[in-house]
Design an enzyme around this catalytic site. Structure first.
Site, short mmCIF file in Angstrom:
data_model
loop_
_atom_site.label_atom_id
_atom_site.label_comp_id
_atom_site.label_asym_id
_atom_site.label_seq_id
_atom_site.Cartn_x
_atom_site.Cartn_y
_atom_site.Cartn_z
N GLN A 1 31.82 44.70 28.27
CA GLN A 1 31.22 45.09 29.56
C GLN A 1 29.81 45.66 29.39
O GLN A 1 28.99 45.59 30.29
CB GLN A 1 32.09 46.13 30.28
CG GLN A 1 33.41 45.60 30.82
CD GLN A 1 34.54 45.81 29.83
OE1 GLN A 1 34.32 45.78 28.62
NE2 GLN A 1 35.73 46.02 30.34
N ARG B 1 46.15 47.31 38.75
CA ARG B 1 45.72 47.95 37.49
C ARG B 1 46.08 49.43 37.57
O ARG B 1 45.83 50.07 38.58
CB ARG B 1 44.21 47.75 37.25
CG ARG B 1 43.88 46.30 36.87
CD ARG B 1 42.48 46.16 36.30
NE ARG B 1 42.36 46.71 34.97
CZ ARG B 1 41.18 46.96 34.39
NH1 ARG B 1 40.04 46.71 35.03
NH2 ARG B 1 41.12 47.46 33.17
N ASN C 1 38.57 56.98 30.36
CA ASN C 1 37.51 55.99 30.55
C ASN C 1 37.69 54.88 29.52
O ASN C 1 38.61 54.94 28.69
CB ASN C 1 36.13 56.66 30.42
CG ASN C 1 35.00 55.76 30.91
OD1 ASN C 1 35.07 55.25 32.04
ND2 ASN C 1 33.98 55.55 30.11
N LYS C 2 36.85 53.89 29.58
CA LYS C 2 36.95 52.72 28.69
C LYS C 2 37.18 53.13 27.24
O LYS C 2 36.55 54.07 26.76
CB LYS C 2 35.67 51.90 28.85
CG LYS C 2 35.57 50.66 28.01
CD LYS C 2 36.75 49.71 28.14
CE LYS C 2 37.04 49.26 29.55
NZ LYS C 2 38.31 48.51 29.66
N ASP D 1 37.48 56.56 34.82
CA ASP D 1 38.51 55.83 35.59
C ASP D 1 39.49 56.79 36.27
O ASP D 1 39.99 56.50 37.35
CB ASP D 1 39.24 54.85 34.67
CG ASP D 1 38.31 53.73 34.29
OD1 ASP D 1 37.52 53.90 33.34
OD2 ASP D 1 38.31 52.70 34.99
N ARG E 1 35.88 44.70 38.35
CA ARG E 1 36.43 45.76 37.51
C ARG E 1 35.57 47.00 37.68
O ARG E 1 34.56 46.99 38.37
CB ARG E 1 36.60 45.31 36.05
CG ARG E 1 35.64 44.32 35.47
CD ARG E 1 34.22 44.78 35.30
NE ARG E 1 34.16 46.07 34.66
CZ ARG E 1 33.16 46.91 34.78
NH1 ARG E 1 32.11 46.61 35.55
NH2 ARG E 1 33.16 48.06 34.17
N GLY E 2 36.05 48.10 37.03
CA GLY E 2 35.40 49.40 37.25
C GLY E 2 36.18 50.10 38.35
O GLY E 2 36.40 49.53 39.44
N ALA E 3 36.60 51.33 38.07
CA ALA E 3 37.57 51.99 38.97
C ALA E 3 37.14 52.00 40.45
O ALA E 3 37.93 51.61 41.32
CB ALA E 3 37.85 53.40 38.46
O1 MRU Z 1 38.44 47.92 32.27
P1 MRU Z 1 37.26 48.13 33.18
O2 MRU Z 1 36.09 47.27 32.88
O3 MRU Z 1 37.68 48.13 34.62
O4 MRU Z 1 36.83 49.62 32.82
C1 MRU Z 1 35.75 50.18 33.47
C2 MRU Z 1 35.32 51.46 32.90
O5 MRU Z 1 35.92 52.06 32.04
C3 MRU Z 1 34.15 52.07 33.54
O6 MRU Z 1 33.31 52.67 32.62
C4 MRU Z 1 34.72 53.07 34.55
O7 MRU Z 1 35.58 52.41 35.45
C5 MRU Z 1 33.73 53.77 35.29
S1 MRU Z 1 33.18 52.74 36.56
C6 MRU Z 1 32.07 53.51 37.52
#
Ligand code: MRU
Length: 369
Positions: A216, A111, A267-268, A257, A68-70
């Site tokens: 996370q 996603r 973002n999250k 994201d 996970r994480g963009a």
């Molecule tokens: O749902 P996730 O865990 O994929 O969300 C991730 C986030 O929101 C991160 O903070 C974001 O992707 C930045 S990653 C460098």
């Protein structure tokens, strides 16, 4: 999912998956047609590497947030396209691109919110269309996916250097979710800034929000920072205001994201609340992201697609039910922070300040986007 357990702390090596200790943390590796990824749903209890041989399993791993994480999702998507191309090349000589496009669509839809997945799939498909025959296209695609990962880590190291300049000596720095090596090709965006500033002796203490629903922050950010001996304190999401009022935080830094052309940031979930709290407490709120996260096709954050995930992420903490049965649940995975709350956006091209429109366009152009 076809997967096997790989020994703790090891990654892809010359003779398979268990021979070489990872030089620096990366969440995903490619070797001889196999994708190895660190299953982030198992951290911090266990370091389990999954070995995936089918692009459909990579798609499932993205959906289930094993990766996970963009930016990391973008890298996984790129390797998935290379895998799909290899499979399609074995039977579809005449309609190679047509069949690959179908697989690419499945990959891209794994996603919706992060910009990097669609960006990486588009970049991979441009390479596929350039190949004169399927076999040469497959080789070019494997090389391109590795390039996307290497470029992402390189961008993050530049983001770390630019961002560290913004951090004042002796700061407490608050971050949300995980925007580290685990969420990227390597090194991290917001955590890249924190790592660089920590190495430069500027940070006194890192504060990581738990980041409900899936933790996370407490599971992944704390694990990653501890691994690098960076002092981290975890707090419930709801404690951030109190921490700021107590004067323990001098800057907030998060990843992104998707960033719209005007600087609005998806973002999250919970990021928006932190940005408002930061403004109220007169603290700078910074965003760190590679230019591949900037979506110049969207004029503002209004049209960013926000993923809604299964209620069980809220009704359960691990396997324990924490909400009565038949209760309605709100589980948007992301929120959008209006650009007026963002003091600076750090990319590999430098530090963008408001008004963002021209500066973000310039950063994307400078990075070849
Ligand atoms: O749902 P996730 O865990 O994929 O969300 C991730 C986030 O929101 C991160 O903070 C974001 O992707 C930045 S990653 C460098």
């Amino acid at each position: 999912m076809k997967a096997s357990l790989i020994e703790r702390g090891f990654c892809f090596g010359e003779n398979g998956l268990t021979t070489i200790e990872a030089p620096s943390l990366r969440p995903i590796y490619w070797r001889d047609g196999v994708v190895a990824l660190l299953d982030q749903t198992r951290l911090p209890e266990e370091e389990v590497w999954l070995e995936l041989r089918d692009y459909r399993d990579v798609v499932e791993a993205i959906r289930e947030m094993r990766i996970r994480g963009a930016p990391a999702i973008g890298v996984a998507g790129a390797y998935a396209v290379a895998m799909a191309a290899s499979e399609v090349s074995e039977h579809a000589q005449d309609d190679f691109i047509g069949e690959l496009e179908e697989a690419a669509k499945d990959i891209e839809e794994a996603r919706p919110t992060g910009a990097n997945l669609a960006w990486a799939v588009r970049r991979m498909m441009a390479v596929a269309r350039n190949g004169d025959r399927p076999q040469t296209a497959v080789e070019a695609l494997i090389a391109e996916a590795a390039r996307i990962q290497d470029e992402d880590e390189e961008a993050n190291r530049a983001i770390g250097r630019f961002g560290a300049e913004l951090i004042r000596q002796g700061s407490g720095v608050l971050t949300h979710c995980n925007a580290g090596a685990l969420a990227t090709g390597g090194y991290g965006t917001a955590l890249g800034v924190i790592k660089t500033a920590w190495a430069g002796g500027k940070i006194k203490q890192v504060y990581a929000t738990e980041t409900r629903a899936l933790f996370q922050g407490s599971r992944l950010t704390a694990w990653e920072l501890q691994r690098e001996s960076i002092s981290v304190t975890v707090l419930p999401d709801s404690a951030a205001g109190q921490l700021m009022r107590r004067g323990r935080v001098q800057a907030v830094i998060v990843g992104a994201d998707r960033i719209a052309a005007n600087g609005d940031v998806a973002n999250k979930i919970g990021t928006y609340s932190l940005a408002v709290l930061a403004k109220e407490n007169r603290l700078p709120f910074y965003v760190a992201a590679p230019t591949s996260t900037i979506d110049m096709s969207l004029p503002s954050g209004e049209s960013i697609p926000i993923e809604e995930r299964t209620p069980t992420e809220v009704t359960h903490a691990g396997t324990t039910r924490v909400v009565p049965e038949r209760t309605d649940v709100f589980n948007f995975a992301f929120d959008v922070t209006p650009h007026k709350y963002v003091a600076a956006i750090v990319t590999e091209a430098g530090v963008a300040r408001p008004p963002y429109d021209r500066q973000l366009a310039g950063a994307v152009q400078a990075s070849g986007g």
